[in-house]
Design a protein around this motif. Structure first.
Motif: not given
Length: 200
Positions: A161-180
């Motif tokens: 389980s994750m709280d809302e803050v942990e979940l948002r931080r985890f989801v941001r891990t997969f937010d790629f702004g570029s190929h690099d």
């Protein structure tokens, strides 16, 4: 998943086609090595299973893959284990690999289907290895059928389980702004820089 994704500027790679082709090649390779590829009818559709008799004295082993993976992705491990255990089983989770996709993707339906498939193919109590989603599936099976489980080996099992803050931080891990950014993420997943990193 979209049919095509930009690989490098001006170049397109058809990822689903490459993925399907590699899965078929891996399954054919295992079949040539004596693995049976078949489907078990369950309440959520047919579940694909790879299995083979082992050549060793240790208990059977069931390998459960993670999300967006398949049993064939355990090919190197299947080959290493075969000489040590009595039986090897690698099912594809519902909606993964060569298994059917249920009409409605409900966690309970997927869990029930995997339990039904494993009940049908496990010749005796087995050691379950589960990676990621396969880890939580192994735990569910052990809770449902403790008498059929000799042991559990869990690699980064999902489901914590994750709280809302942990979940948002985890989801941001997969937010790629570029190929690099994507390459840096892929490099974190491997002990050494992988030659296929651009494709991944």
């Amino acid at each position: 998943m979209p049919r095509e994704r930009l690989h490098r500027p001006g170049t397109k790679v058809v990822f689903p086609t490459v993925h399907a082709l590699t899965n078929h090649l891996a399954r054919t390779s295992l079949q040539l090595d004596g693995y049976l590829s078949h489907r078990v009818v369950t309440s959520a559709g047919r579940v694909h299973v790879l299995e083979a008799r082992g050549r060793g004295p240790l208990p059977p082993v069931v390998l459960l893959h993670g999300i967006s993976s398949a049993g064939v992705h355990f090919l190197p491990l299947l080959r290493r284990l075969r000489g040590r255990v009595r039986h090897l089983i690698a099912p594809d989770m519902p909606a993964h690999g060569f298994s059917d996709s249920p009409p409605v993707m409900r966690p309970e339906a997927m869990k029930d289907a995997l339990i039904e498939a494993m009940d049908a193919v496990m010749p005796e109590p087995a050691v379950l290895f589960g990676n990621s989603m396969g880890g939580i599936a192994a735990i569910h099976y052990a809770l449902a059928r403790p008498e059929r489980v000799r042991g559990l080996i869990l690699a980064s099992p999902s489901g914590a389980s994750m709280d809302e803050v942990e979940l948002r931080r985890f989801v941001r891990t997969f937010d790629f702004g570029s190929h690099d950014d994507a390459l840096q993420f892929v490099d974190k997943l491997f002990a050494r820089r992988n030659r296929m990193r651009h494709l991944f």
